[in-house]
Design an enzyme around this catalytic site. Structure first.
Site, mmCIF file in Angstrom:
data_model
loop_
_atom_site.group_PDB
_atom_site.id
_atom_site.type_symbol
_atom_site.label_atom_id
_atom_site.label_comp_id
_atom_site.label_asym_id
_atom_site.label_seq_id
_atom_site.Cartn_x
_atom_site.Cartn_y
_atom_site.Cartn_z
ATOM 1 N N GLY A 13 -0.016 38.066 -23.378
ATOM 2 C CA GLY A 13 0.782 39.218 -23.761
ATOM 3 C C GLY A 13 0.928 39.477 -25.247
ATOM 4 N N ILE A 89 -8.219 48.797 -11.354
ATOM 5 C CA ILE A 89 -7.198 49.811 -11.066
ATOM 6 C C ILE A 89 -7.628 50.584 -9.813
ATOM 7 C CG2 ILE A 89 -6.082 51.906 -11.941
ATOM 8 C CD1 ILE A 89 -5.236 49.306 -13.349
ATOM 9 N N HIS A 105 -11.087 46.930 -24.506
ATOM 10 C CA HIS A 105 -12.121 45.957 -24.130
ATOM 11 C C HIS A 105 -12.582 45.229 -25.391
ATOM 12 C CE1 HIS A 105 -15.182 44.271 -21.554
ATOM 13 N NE2 HIS A 105 -16.047 44.464 -22.529
ATOM 14 N N ASP A 146 -14.869 49.365 -17.030
ATOM 15 C CA ASP A 146 -15.346 49.606 -18.397
ATOM 16 C C ASP A 146 -16.302 50.784 -18.547
ATOM 17 O OD1 ASP A 146 -13.858 47.364 -19.189
ATOM 18 O OD2 ASP A 146 -15.513 46.026 -18.720
#
Length: 190
Positions: A13, A89, A105, A146
Site C-alpha cells: 500500500g 477487474i 503498471h 494491461d
C-alpha cells in the site's frame, strides 16, 4: 463536493498511501475508501492510519455486482484507482465505470504486460532481457490485462548492473512522483 476516489489494492500500500497523502494536501479530490482483496493487506492499516475507511472483500464478492457493485454504487466514485491490485477487474465494473478505472503498471506497456506480469516478475524480466530503460504506464482498465488506453508513461534509464530490486526502486520513485499528479489532471479535466 470534492471528486471521490476509491483505491483497490492487494498488498503493502505504499502507492495508496502516497495518493491519499497527496489529495489530503491538495484538496482537489478525496480518497473516500480503500478496498483490498486480502484481509491482512498492510494497505488497510495504512489507510486507516490516515483516517480513510478501509475494508476487505473476497474474490467472489469482487465478481458479484450485488456486493462490490452495490458498495461502489453507494459511494459513487469519480475514479477507481488500482494501486497494486492483482485481480482482474470484472466486466460489469468496466461497463459501469467506463474510463473511470485507472491502473498503474511497472513497465512501459505494451512490453511486459499481461497476466502474471506484476511487481518483481516484471523487474526480473526487464533485467533478464538487458533493457536499457524501464518505466511506468498509467492506463485505463478494460476487459483485458494491461490493454486499456494509455494515459501517461514515464521512463528511467537502467544500468547494466541493476538488480531487479534496483529496477523496482527506480520504478517506485516514478510511481510516487507521477501517479497522484496524473490522477489529479484526470479529475481536473473532467
Amino acid at each position: 463536493m470534492k471528486p471521490k476516489i476509491v483505491i483497490l489494492a492487494s498488498g503493502n500500500g505504499t502507492n495508496a498511501e502516497n495518493i491519499i497523502k497527496y489529495f489530503q494536501a491538495t484538496k482537489t479530490a478525496e480518497v473516500v475508501q480503500v478496498l483490498s482483496n486480502k484481509k491482512d493487506a498492510k494497505v488497510l492499516a495504512r489507510a486507516e492510519a490516515l483516517n480513510v475507511p478501509a475494508r476487505s472483500f473476497t474474490k467472489d464478492q469482487l465478481n458479484s455486482k450485488e456486493i462490490l457493485g452495490r458498495i461502489l454504487a453507494e459511494i459513487k466514485p469519480d475514479l477507481i484507482v488500482l494501486a497494486g491490485f492483482l485481480l482482474k477487474i470484472p466486466e460489469y465494473l468496466v461497463a459501469d465505470y467506463p474510463d473511470k478505472i485507472i491502473n498503474i503498471h511497472p513497465a512501459l506497456l505494451p512490453d511486459y504486460g499481461g497476466k502474471g506480469m506484476y511487481g518483481m516478475h516484471v523487474h526480473k524480466a526487464v533485467v533478464e532481457n538487458k533493457e536499457s530503460f524501464s518505466g511506468i504506464t498509467i492506463h485505463y482498465v478494460n476487459e483485458h490485462y494491461d490493454e486499456g488506453g494509455i494515459i501517461f508513461q514515464a521512463k528511467t534509464r537502467l544500468d547494466p548492473n541493476d538488480s531487479p530490486e534496483d529496477v523496482a526502486a527506480k520504478i517506485h520513485k516514478l510511481e510516487y512522483e507521477h501517479f497522484p499528479k496524473v490522477l489529479e489532471n484526470l479529475i481536473l479535466d473532467h
